[in-house]
Design a protein around this motif. Structure first.
Motif, PDB file in Angstrom:
ATOM      1  N   PRO A  24       0.828  -1.206   0.000  1.00 24.85           N
ATOM      2  CA  PRO A  24       0.000   0.000   0.000  1.00 24.85           C
ATOM      3  C   PRO A  24       0.865   1.259   0.000  1.00 24.85           C
ATOM      4  N   ARG A  25       0.232   2.375  -0.260  1.00 20.73           N
ATOM      5  CA  ARG A  25       0.916   3.663  -0.234  1.00 20.73           C
ATOM      6  C   ARG A  25       0.035   4.668   0.480  1.00 20.73           C
ATOM      7  N   ASP A  26       0.613   5.861   0.775  1.00 22.92           N
ATOM      8  CA  ASP A  26      -0.141   6.906   1.464  1.00 22.92           C
ATOM      9  C   ASP A  26      -1.279   7.421   0.593  1.00 22.92           C
ATOM     10  N   TYR A  27      -2.352   7.795   1.264  1.00 20.70           N
ATOM     11  CA  TYR A  27      -3.509   8.349   0.557  1.00 20.70           C
ATOM     12  C   TYR A  27      -3.139   9.701  -0.029  1.00 20.70           C
ATOM     13  N   ARG A  28      -3.574   9.939  -1.262  1.00 18.67           N
ATOM     14  CA  ARG A  28      -3.381  11.216  -1.926  1.00 18.67           C
ATOM     15  C   ARG A  28      -4.731  11.812  -2.285  1.00 18.67           C
ATOM     16  N   HIS A  29      -4.780  13.124  -2.296  1.00 18.56           N
ATOM     17  CA  HIS A  29      -6.037  13.802  -2.612  1.00 18.56           C
ATOM     18  C   HIS A  29      -6.523  13.365  -3.992  1.00 18.56           C
ATOM     19  N   GLY A  30      -7.758  12.930  -4.053  1.00 19.31           N
ATOM     20  CA  GLY A  30      -8.333  12.468  -5.304  1.00 19.31           C
ATOM     21  C   GLY A  30      -8.390  10.967  -5.437  1.00 19.31           C
ATOM     22  N   ASP A  31      -7.719  10.216  -4.536  1.00 22.08           N
ATOM     23  CA  ASP A  31      -7.782   8.762  -4.596  1.00 22.08           C
ATOM     24  C   ASP A  31      -9.193   8.270  -4.289  1.00 22.08           C
ATOM     25  N   ASP A  32      -9.568   7.197  -4.935  1.00 21.83           N
ATOM     26  CA  ASP A  32     -10.878   6.586  -4.706  1.00 21.83           C
ATOM     27  C   ASP A  32     -10.879   5.973  -3.307  1.00 21.83           C
ATOM     28  N   VAL A  33     -11.858   6.359  -2.489  1.00 23.67           N
ATOM     29  CA  VAL A  33     -11.919   5.856  -1.107  1.00 23.67           C
ATOM     30  C   VAL A  33     -12.172   4.353  -1.083  1.00 23.67           C
ATOM     31  N   ARG A  34     -12.669   3.798  -2.185  1.00 24.29           N
ATOM     32  CA  ARG A  34     -12.902   2.359  -2.226  1.00 24.29           C
ATOM     33  C   ARG A  34     -11.593   1.581  -2.248  1.00 24.29           C
ATOM     34  N   ARG A  35     -10.485   2.284  -2.493  1.00 24.29           N
ATOM     35  CA  ARG A  35      -9.203   1.607  -2.541  1.00 24.29           C
ATOM     36  C   ARG A  35      -8.435   1.730  -1.222  1.00 24.29           C
ATOM     37  N   VAL A  36      -9.087   2.248  -0.201  1.00 23.68           N
ATOM     38  CA  VAL A  36      -8.422   2.371   1.100  1.00 23.68           C
ATOM     39  C   VAL A  36      -8.103   0.982   1.634  1.00 23.68           C
ATOM     40  N   HIS A  37      -6.877   0.783   2.076  1.00 26.10           N
ATOM     41  CA  HIS A  37      -6.445  -0.487   2.649  1.00 26.10           C
ATOM     42  C   HIS A  37      -6.562  -0.352   4.166  1.00 26.10           C
ATOM     43  N   TRP A  38      -7.689  -0.867   4.700  1.00 28.20           N
ATOM     44  CA  TRP A  38      -8.024  -0.596   6.098  1.00 28.20           C
ATOM     45  C   TRP A  38      -7.047  -1.252   7.054  1.00 28.20           C
ATOM     46  N   ARG A  39      -6.536  -2.397   6.731  1.00 28.84           N
ATOM     47  CA  ARG A  39      -5.605  -3.064   7.638  1.00 28.84           C
ATOM     48  C   ARG A  39      -4.331  -2.239   7.806  1.00 28.84           C
ATOM     49  N   SER A  40      -3.793  -1.752   6.716  1.00 30.09           N
ATOM     50  CA  SER A  40      -2.595  -0.914   6.811  1.00 30.09           C
ATOM     51  C   SER A  40      -2.910   0.423   7.451  1.00 30.09           C
ATOM     52  N   THR A  41      -4.136   0.938   7.198  1.00 29.73           N
ATOM     53  CA  THR A  41      -4.522   2.204   7.812  1.00 29.73           C
ATOM     54  C   THR A  41      -4.549   2.086   9.321  1.00 29.73           C
ATOM     55  N   ALA A  42      -5.110   0.963   9.817  1.00 36.08           N
ATOM     56  CA  ALA A  42      -5.157   0.757  11.265  1.00 36.08           C
ATOM     57  C   ALA A  42      -3.756   0.596  11.847  1.00 36.08           C
ATOM     58  N   ARG A  43      -2.877  -0.034  11.094  1.00 38.37           N
ATOM     59  CA  ARG A  43      -1.525  -0.262  11.591  1.00 38.37           C
ATOM     60  C   ARG A  43      -0.708   1.035  11.609  1.00 38.37           C
ATOM     61  N   ARG A  44      -0.856   1.883  10.547  1.00 38.61           N
ATOM     62  CA  ARG A  44      -0.040   3.091  10.426  1.00 38.61           C
ATOM     63  C   ARG A  44      -0.663   4.299  11.102  1.00 38.61           C
ATOM     64  N   GLY A  45      -1.988   4.250  11.322  1.00 41.27           N
ATOM     65  CA  GLY A  45      -2.647   5.402  11.925  1.00 41.27           C
ATOM     66  C   GLY A  45      -2.939   6.507  10.933  1.00 41.27           C
ATOM     67  N   SER A  46      -2.756   6.270   9.650  1.00 40.65           N
ATOM     68  CA  SER A  46      -3.068   7.242   8.606  1.00 40.65           C
ATOM     69  C   SER A  46      -3.615   6.487   7.405  1.00 40.65           C
ATOM     70  N   LEU A  47      -4.380   7.175   6.592  1.00 41.20           N
ATOM     71  CA  LEU A  47      -5.022   6.514   5.461  1.00 41.20           C
ATOM     72  C   LEU A  47      -3.991   5.952   4.493  1.00 41.20           C
ATOM     73  N   MET A  48      -4.163   4.695   4.127  1.00 43.62           N
ATOM     74  CA  MET A  48      -3.323   4.027   3.148  1.00 43.62           C
ATOM     75  C   MET A  48      -4.238   3.448   2.069  1.00 43.62           C
ATOM     76  N   VAL A  49      -3.789   3.477   0.830  1.00 39.81           N
ATOM     77  CA  VAL A  49      -4.581   2.932  -0.268  1.00 39.81           C
ATOM     78  C   VAL A  49      -3.792   1.842  -0.952  1.00 39.81           C
ATOM     79  N   ARG A  50      -4.516   0.947  -1.603  1.00 38.64           N
ATOM     80  CA  ARG A  50      -3.883  -0.130  -2.359  1.00 38.64           C
ATOM     81  C   ARG A  50      -3.342   0.438  -3.667  1.00 38.64           C
ATOM     82  N   ARG A  51      -2.105   0.158  -3.925  1.00 37.47           N
ATOM     83  CA  ARG A  51      -1.454   0.690  -5.110  1.00 37.47           C
ATOM     84  C   ARG A  51      -1.627  -0.265  -6.276  1.00 37.47           C
ATOM     85  N   GLU A  52      -2.141   0.291  -7.382  1.00 40.37           N
ATOM     86  CA  GLU A  52      -2.281  -0.521  -8.577  1.00 40.37           C
ATOM     87  C   GLU A  52      -0.915  -0.762  -9.197  1.00 40.37           C
TER      88      GLU A  52
END
Length: 423
Positions: free
Chosen positions: A213-241
């Motif tokens: 996963p990578r850090d969330y960027r403005h404009g990313d689709d919220v459906r791609r949020v990787h919740w497991r990594s977000t909970a671990r890092r404490g910040s929004l993470m998204v799945r990288r294509e």
């Protein structure tokens, strides 16, 4: 091209050196008439003498002022041409002096002798605020970077009493690229990992995600949020294509002087440079990520920072090949270090004659099962000796082809394609 150079603004007395023989004769005649008028008491003769003396002086003042008010610009179309093609050069002159037209102008633009004779033009008077344009063509069969300019300007008055020179300081550079031979659309192997036909795989198209996963960027689709990594890092993470993998190719150019020392007129080296340029142009057009490496370890377009798009890569490599020269190296140690920093993928080498030790170094550059093709500039040594040296590369797993003076690179390319795909 911007306004050419700074005008020559020497003191006015320096402009008197531009007096022609006629102008000096007018001054001498005026002075003689003035002396005779004084001795004889003839006022009319004094007026004639004053006119004769003042006319060249007035021309000096006017031309000196005009010289510093004439600007020039040069435009090349195009500035980058293939060897054997023409470029059109346009010179534009402008008279910026207020209320003072120029006299007759004679132009000469400095060009290297390989581009042809120096162009010379005669331009009639230019009115205040007026412009004039002249054009000429340059052509070279030899690759290189050639300076055009600076422009030299000579101004004369209508009476031929004064001639003043002006030399601008600005110049332009014309880049003559190596000759490029069209190559057939056949594969030499080398997919995204460096092997095979070159099929591109794109998991993003099929919906597969990269597991990193990578850090969330403005404009990313919220459906791609990787919740497991977000909970671990404490910040929004998204799945990288995963991005589509791109075929890679490294073109190795042998610039060693000793590799071409038996070639008096040096066509073998130019043949190797032209072959490398043809391969780069062909592979860039087919979408390969191409880089050029020389025996010294020089890399184009470079390895630091973000890589440019394929079109820019091709332009950067071509510009480098336009001015590449011989090196004094003995082997391929620099190339080996450059290739170790990145998987070369498909490896194409354009080399001169290779002795035993450099041949061993060159053979070792091939890594794993990646295809490697060497185009050897043949015809410089005894045929049996050249064959033995080529066999050393073949023992290292290379496909080796003799690149003779009269051989077609397109045919060699087809041969290399059959050999690599048959391995």
């Amino acid at each position: 091209m911007p306004e050419a150079g700074d005008p020559d603004r020497g003191p006015l007395r320096a402009a008197f050196s531009g007096l022609t023989t006629r102008g000096r004769s007018f001054l001498a005649a005026g002075a003689a008439a003035a002396v005779c008028a004084y001795l004889l008491g003839q006022e009319d003769l004094l007026r004639i003498g004053a006119l004769l003396a003042l006319l060249p002086l007035l021309c000096v003042v006017v031309l000196h002022r005009t010289r510093s008010r004439v600007t020039a610009a040069r435009q090349l179309a195009p500035a980058r041409v293939a060897a054997g093609s023409e470029s059109r050069v346009r010179l534009r002159l402008e008279n910026t002096a207020r209320g003072v037209p120029t006299g007759l102008l004679m132009l000469q633009d400095r060009v290297p002798y390989v581009l042809g004779p120096r162009p010379r033009f005669v331009v009639d008077r230019i009115e205040s605020g007026g412009r004039r344009e002249v054009t000429y063509r340059v052509r070279s069969d030899l690759r290189g970077r050639y300076p055009l300019g600076p422009l030299q300007l000579r101004l004369t008055d209508p009476f031929g009493l004064v001639e003043l020179n002006r030399s601008f300081t600005a110049f332009d550079v014309m880049t003559v690229l190596p000759k490029i031979e069209p190559l057939p659309a056949t594969a030499l192997g080398g997919d995204a990992a460096g092997f095979g036909e070159g099929g591109r795989r794109s998991p993003a198209i099929t919906g597969e995600d990269d597991v990193i996963p990578r850090d969330y960027r403005h404009g990313d689709d919220v459906r791609r949020v990787h919740w497991r990594s977000t909970a671990r890092r404490g910040s929004l993470m998204v799945r990288r294509e995963e991005q589509p993998r791109q075929d890679r190719c490294t073109v190795l150019l042998d610039t060693r002087r000793r590799g071409y020392e038996q070639d008096g007129a040096d066509p073998a080296f130019e043949r190797a440079v032209s072959g490398a340029a043809s391969a780069v142009a062909h592979l860039v057009e087919r979408g390969y990520a191409v880089r050029l490496v020389t025996d010294t370890g020089a890399v184009l377009p470079g390895e630091d920072g973000e890589q440019p798009d394929p079109a820019e890569i091709g332009a950067l490599v071509m510009d480098g090949l336009a001015s590449v020269e011989h090196s004094d190296g003995m082997g391929f140690e620099g190339a080996r270090e450059a290739l170790l920093r990145r998987d070369p993928g498909l490896l194409l080498a354009f080399v001169g004659t290779v002795a035993k030790e450099p041949a061993a170094e060159l053979a070792a550059l091939r890594r794993g099962g990646a295809p490697a093709v060497a185009f050897v500039a043949a015809g410089q040594l005894d045929a049996r000796l050249e064959q033995r040296r080529m066999e050393r590369l073949e023992e290292g797993g290379w496909t080796v082809l003799a690149h003779h003076r009269d051989s077609s690179l397109a045919e060699l390319w087809r041969t290399a394609s059959r050999a690599t795909l048959g391995r």
